[in-house]
Design a protein around this motif. Structure first.
Motif, mmCIF file in Angstrom:
data_model
loop_
_atom_site.group_PDB
_atom_site.id
_atom_site.type_symbol
_atom_site.label_atom_id
_atom_site.label_comp_id
_atom_site.label_asym_id
_atom_site.label_seq_id
_atom_site.Cartn_x
_atom_site.Cartn_y
_atom_site.Cartn_z
ATOM 1 N N UNK A 55 0.826 -1.203 0.000
ATOM 2 C CA UNK A 55 0.000 0.000 0.000
ATOM 3 C C UNK A 55 0.860 1.253 0.000
ATOM 4 N N UNK A 56 1.947 1.256 0.745
ATOM 5 C CA UNK A 56 2.849 2.406 0.766
ATOM 6 C C UNK A 56 3.526 2.595 -0.592
ATOM 7 N N UNK A 57 3.962 1.491 -1.201
ATOM 8 C CA UNK A 57 4.641 1.575 -2.493
ATOM 9 C C UNK A 57 3.697 2.080 -3.584
ATOM 10 N N UNK A 58 2.439 1.682 -3.516
ATOM 11 C CA UNK A 58 1.484 2.089 -4.545
ATOM 12 C C UNK A 58 0.913 3.464 -4.266
ATOM 13 N N UNK A 59 1.234 4.023 -3.114
ATOM 14 C CA UNK A 59 0.736 5.358 -2.764
ATOM 15 C C UNK A 59 -0.730 5.343 -2.385
ATOM 16 N N UNK A 60 -1.237 4.168 -2.100
ATOM 17 C CA UNK A 60 -2.640 4.028 -1.748
ATOM 18 C C UNK A 60 -2.978 4.743 -0.457
ATOM 19 N N UNK A 61 -4.210 5.161 -0.373
ATOM 20 C CA UNK A 61 -4.676 5.830 0.835
ATOM 21 C C UNK A 61 -5.879 5.061 1.353
ATOM 22 N N UNK A 62 -5.893 4.862 2.640
ATOM 23 C CA UNK A 62 -7.026 4.145 3.224
ATOM 24 C C UNK A 62 -7.990 5.091 3.911
#
Length: 65
Positions: A55-62
């Protein structure tokens, strides 16, 4: 009646006992911590860490700020 010298001897011997007990507890806690340190990380936690890394690598936000 206790004089000052008797009182000092009594309190110093009590402090010594408490110090010995603290040392013994501290030693046992260190041994326990070392044994826990040697245990493998459970697979479900490793999976969770991997998901967080992805999630951090993909820049995803939760949605958390």
């Amino acid at each position: 009646m206790m004089n000052k010298d008797t009182k000092d001897v009594k309190s110093s011997s009590t402090r010594g006992f408490k110090g010995d007990a603290s040392d013994a507890i501290g030693s046992q806690l260190k041994q326990y911590y070392k044994s826990v340190e040697q245990e493998p990380v459970p697979d479900h936690l490793l999976d969770l860490l991997e998901k967080l890394d992805q999630a951090e690598r993909s820049g995803g936000s939760n949605g958390a700020a």
